[in-house]
Design a protein around this motif. Sequence first.
Motif, short mmCIF file in Angstrom:
data_model
loop_
_atom_site.label_atom_id
_atom_site.label_comp_id
_atom_site.label_asym_id
_atom_site.label_seq_id
_atom_site.Cartn_x
_atom_site.Cartn_y
_atom_site.Cartn_z
N MET A 183 0.85 -1.18 0.00
CA MET A 183 0.00 0.00 0.00
C MET A 183 0.89 1.24 0.00
O MET A 183 1.76 1.39 0.85
N MET A 184 0.67 2.12 -0.95
CA MET A 184 1.45 3.36 -1.03
C MET A 184 0.87 4.39 -0.08
O MET A 184 -0.34 4.60 -0.04
N THR A 185 1.72 5.00 0.70
CA THR A 185 1.33 6.03 1.64
C THR A 185 2.20 7.25 1.40
O THR A 185 3.41 7.12 1.23
N THR A 186 1.59 8.42 1.41
CA THR A 186 2.31 9.67 1.23
C THR A 186 1.97 10.58 2.40
O THR A 186 0.81 10.64 2.82
N ILE A 187 2.98 11.27 2.91
CA ILE A 187 2.76 12.25 3.96
C ILE A 187 3.34 13.58 3.52
O ILE A 187 4.48 13.66 3.07
N TYR A 188 2.50 14.62 3.60
CA TYR A 188 2.95 15.99 3.40
C TYR A 188 3.39 16.44 4.78
O TYR A 188 2.57 16.64 5.68
N HIS A 189 4.69 16.55 4.94
CA HIS A 189 5.34 16.57 6.25
C HIS A 189 6.11 17.86 6.49
O HIS A 189 6.72 18.42 5.58
N ASN A 190 6.07 18.30 7.75
CA ASN A 190 6.93 19.38 8.21
C ASN A 190 7.74 18.82 9.37
O ASN A 190 7.18 18.57 10.45
N PRO A 191 9.03 18.58 9.19
CA PRO A 191 9.82 17.95 10.24
C PRO A 191 9.92 18.77 11.52
O PRO A 191 10.28 18.25 12.56
N LYS A 192 9.57 20.05 11.47
CA LYS A 192 9.61 20.89 12.67
C LYS A 192 8.32 20.79 13.49
O LYS A 192 8.24 21.31 14.59
N CYS A 193 7.33 20.10 12.95
CA CYS A 193 6.02 19.98 13.60
C CYS A 193 5.94 18.68 14.39
O CYS A 193 6.13 17.59 13.84
N GLY A 194 5.64 18.79 15.69
CA GLY A 194 5.55 17.60 16.54
C GLY A 194 4.48 16.63 16.08
O GLY A 194 4.70 15.41 16.08
N THR A 195 3.32 17.12 15.69
CA THR A 195 2.25 16.24 15.23
C THR A 195 2.67 15.52 13.96
O THR A 195 2.44 14.32 13.80
N SER A 196 3.31 16.23 13.06
CA SER A 196 3.76 15.63 11.81
C SER A 196 4.80 14.54 12.10
O SER A 196 4.76 13.44 11.51
N ARG A 197 5.72 14.80 13.01
CA ARG A 197 6.72 13.79 13.38
C ARG A 197 6.06 12.57 14.02
O ARG A 197 6.44 11.43 13.74
N THR A 198 5.05 12.80 14.86
CA THR A 198 4.33 11.70 15.51
C THR A 198 3.64 10.82 14.47
O THR A 198 3.70 9.59 14.53
N VAL A 199 2.96 11.45 13.52
CA VAL A 199 2.24 10.70 12.49
C VAL A 199 3.22 9.90 11.64
O VAL A 199 3.00 8.72 11.36
N LEU A 200 4.32 10.50 11.26
CA LEU A 200 5.33 9.79 10.48
C LEU A 200 5.87 8.60 11.27
O LEU A 200 6.01 7.50 10.72
N ALA A 201 6.12 8.78 12.54
CA ALA A 201 6.61 7.68 13.38
C ALA A 201 5.59 6.55 13.45
O ALA A 201 5.96 5.36 13.37
N ARG A 202 4.32 6.87 13.57
CA ARG A 202 3.28 5.83 13.63
C ARG A 202 3.19 5.05 12.33
O ARG A 202 2.98 3.83 12.34
N ILE A 203 3.34 5.74 11.22
CA ILE A 203 3.33 5.05 9.93
C ILE A 203 4.51 4.08 9.86
O ILE A 203 4.35 2.91 9.48
N ARG A 204 5.67 4.55 10.24
CA ARG A 204 6.87 3.71 10.20
C ARG A 204 6.78 2.56 11.19
O ARG A 204 7.26 1.46 10.91
N GLU A 205 6.18 2.79 12.37
CA GLU A 205 6.02 1.71 13.35
C GLU A 205 5.16 0.59 12.80
O GLU A 205 5.28 -0.56 13.22
N ALA A 206 4.29 0.92 11.85
CA ALA A 206 3.44 -0.10 11.22
C ALA A 206 4.19 -0.83 10.10
O ALA A 206 3.61 -1.68 9.42
N GLY A 207 5.47 -0.49 9.90
CA GLY A 207 6.27 -1.18 8.90
C GLY A 207 6.17 -0.60 7.51
O GLY A 207 6.55 -1.25 6.54
N VAL A 208 5.66 0.61 7.40
CA VAL A 208 5.50 1.26 6.10
C VAL A 208 6.47 2.43 6.01
O VAL A 208 6.56 3.24 6.94
N GLU A 209 7.19 2.49 4.91
CA GLU A 209 8.04 3.66 4.65
C GLU A 209 7.31 4.52 3.62
O GLU A 209 7.24 4.17 2.44
#
Length: 117
Positions: free
Chosen positions: A1-27
């Motif tokens: 499954m392809m997942t895309t995140i429009y991300h701001n690395p300075k944003c805590g919520t954005s970092r949290t969401v990216l971490a949750r995606i990666r924790e699920a084994g998806v890059e």
Amino acid sequence: MMTTIYHNPKCGTSRTVLARIREAGVEPEIIEYLVTPPSRAEMQGLLAAMKMKPRDILRRKGTPYDDLNLDNPELTDDQILDALGAHPILMERPVVVTAKGTRVCRPAEVLQDIFPA
């Protein structure tokens, strides 16, 4: 499954969401939207997928929202899209696109609506 995140690395919520995606084994495909903003057509596509109007994705805190008078109810969707194109920091984040849907994942728990646990 392809997942895309429009991300701001300075944003805590954005970092949290990216971490949750990666924790699920998806890059995911990571688009740092402040470096590579979505084109007008891409923004329109994201908004359509979320069933949102341009005004709905505006972020006020830490942006030129007030300086641009974006709370003016007479502004058209096209004018707001112009502002988003000129100032991508106005876009609320993170926006996540998956096969199950597209959402502004703020708060981070919104990710559960479109991403398998």
